[in-house]
Design a protein around this motif. Structure first.
Motif, PDB file in Angstrom:
ATOM      1  N   ALA A  33       0.833  -1.205   0.000  1.00  0.00           N
ATOM      2  CA  ALA A  33       0.000   0.000   0.000  1.00  0.00           C
ATOM      3  C   ALA A  33       0.867   1.254   0.000  1.00  0.00           C
ATOM      4  CB  ALA A  33      -0.935  -0.011   1.197  1.00  0.00           C
ATOM      5  N   GLU A  34       1.982   1.217   0.716  1.00  0.00           N
ATOM      6  CA  GLU A  34       2.900   2.354   0.744  1.00  0.00           C
ATOM      7  C   GLU A  34       3.568   2.553  -0.612  1.00  0.00           C
ATOM      8  OE1 GLU A  34       4.224   2.227   5.478  1.00  0.00           O
ATOM      9  OE2 GLU A  34       5.363   1.095   3.978  1.00  0.00           O
ATOM     10  N   VAL A  35       3.927   1.448  -1.238  1.00  0.00           N
ATOM     11  CA  VAL A  35       4.521   1.524  -2.572  1.00  0.00           C
ATOM     12  C   VAL A  35       3.511   2.100  -3.561  1.00  0.00           C
ATOM     13  CG1 VAL A  35       5.460   0.173  -4.483  1.00  0.00           C
ATOM     14  CG2 VAL A  35       6.094  -0.391  -2.129  1.00  0.00           C
ATOM     15  N   SER A  36       2.286   1.601  -3.499  1.00  0.00           N
ATOM     16  CA  SER A  36       1.241   2.051  -4.405  1.00  0.00           C
ATOM     17  C   SER A  36       0.950   3.536  -4.231  1.00  0.00           C
ATOM     18  CB  SER A  36      -0.028   1.242  -4.166  1.00  0.00           C
ATOM     19  OG  SER A  36      -1.040   1.610  -5.070  1.00  0.00           O
ATOM     20  N   LYS A  37       0.912   3.998  -3.004  1.00  0.00           N
ATOM     21  CA  LYS A  37       0.654   5.414  -2.727  1.00  0.00           C
ATOM     22  C   LYS A  37       1.717   6.282  -3.374  1.00  0.00           C
ATOM     23  CE  LYS A  37      -0.022   8.707   1.056  1.00  0.00           C
ATOM     24  NZ  LYS A  37      -0.051   8.875   2.542  1.00  0.00           N
ATOM     25  N   LYS A  38       2.968   5.826  -3.327  1.00  0.00           N
ATOM     26  CA  LYS A  38       4.075   6.577  -3.923  1.00  0.00           C
ATOM     27  C   LYS A  38       3.892   6.683  -5.439  1.00  0.00           C
ATOM     28  CE  LYS A  38       7.952   7.078  -2.317  1.00  0.00           C
ATOM     29  NZ  LYS A  38       8.807   8.122  -1.726  1.00  0.00           N
TER      30      LYS A  38
END
Length: 218
Positions: A33-38
């Motif tokens: 989710a953190e990767v996707s947000k970036k």
């Protein structure tokens, strides 16, 4: 070589990224989710990458390197490699085979499994079970490791190993393991977000390919 390239593109864009993550490993889900947000915040990406493949019973090897220019906003891209280039204007895909002096023209696929590098940094969002593995290192860089297995058992690969820079939350590399013992690795060397990319990158200019055979597969 053509087969290797098809695996590269398939690996980068295995499925469309339109659904929420499946409920699997909570720790892996948080990292993804953190990767996707970036990446979801980017309008464009320019990335230098390397690609390697080991195929078949005799373990034949293939390697290449290149640059991806991705216009996410307009669903356009160019992949430039030593052996071939791929240009998509969002409607048509032009594959330029340099050694063969051939250009293959095809429509951009619209199916859920479309080969579409506009999803290069988000293929993992749907269609997988995933678990968090032990951290690894590349030099001094600590990498989170997420292992993904497809929910569709008919896929020709059994697992994808996705490694993510723990500090920046950027994708470091992905390795696909196919069911025939092949292994395909894609490593992102450098990447620049939201760069102003010239529209000519995503336009096929026939005049640049004098002497090439044009094969229209549309």
């Amino acid at each position: 070589m053509k087969k290797s390239m098809s695996f590269l593109v398939s690996m980068l864009t295995l499925v469309c990224a339109t659904s929420a993550f499946a409920q699997q490993d909570a720790a892996a889900k948080k990292i993804l989710a953190e990767v996707s947000k970036k990446y979801d915040s980017y309008q464009s990406v320019q990335a230098n990458f390397s690609f390697s493949a080991v195929q078949g019973a005799n373990k034949s090897a293939y390697a290449d390197a290149g640059t991806l220019y991705l216009d996410k906003k307009n669903n356009r891209y160019q992949i430039s490699m030593k052996s071939q280039d791929m240009i998509s204007d969002g409607k048509n895909l032009y594959t330029i085979l340099k050694n063969e002096k051939e250009v293959q023209m095809a429509e951009v696929e619209k199916s859920a499994d479309a080969i579409d590098p506009s999803n290069i940094f988000s293929f993992y969002k749907t269609g997988f079970k995933y678990t968090l593995a032990a951290n690894e290192k590349s030099g001094t860089t600590v990498l989170n490791v997420v292992e993904l297995s497809p929910t569709d058992t008919k896929k020709n690969y059994s697992k994808i190993k996705l490694r993510i820079n723990k500090s920046t939350k950027l994708i470091h590399d992905a390795t696909v393991f196919d069911k025939n013992g092949g292994k395909y690795n894609y490593t992102i060397k450098t990447q620049t977000a939201n760069k102003n990319l010239d529209s000519s990158l995503f336009t096929f200019n026939k005049g640049k390919y004098s002497g090439y055979e044009i094969v229209d597969l549309r």
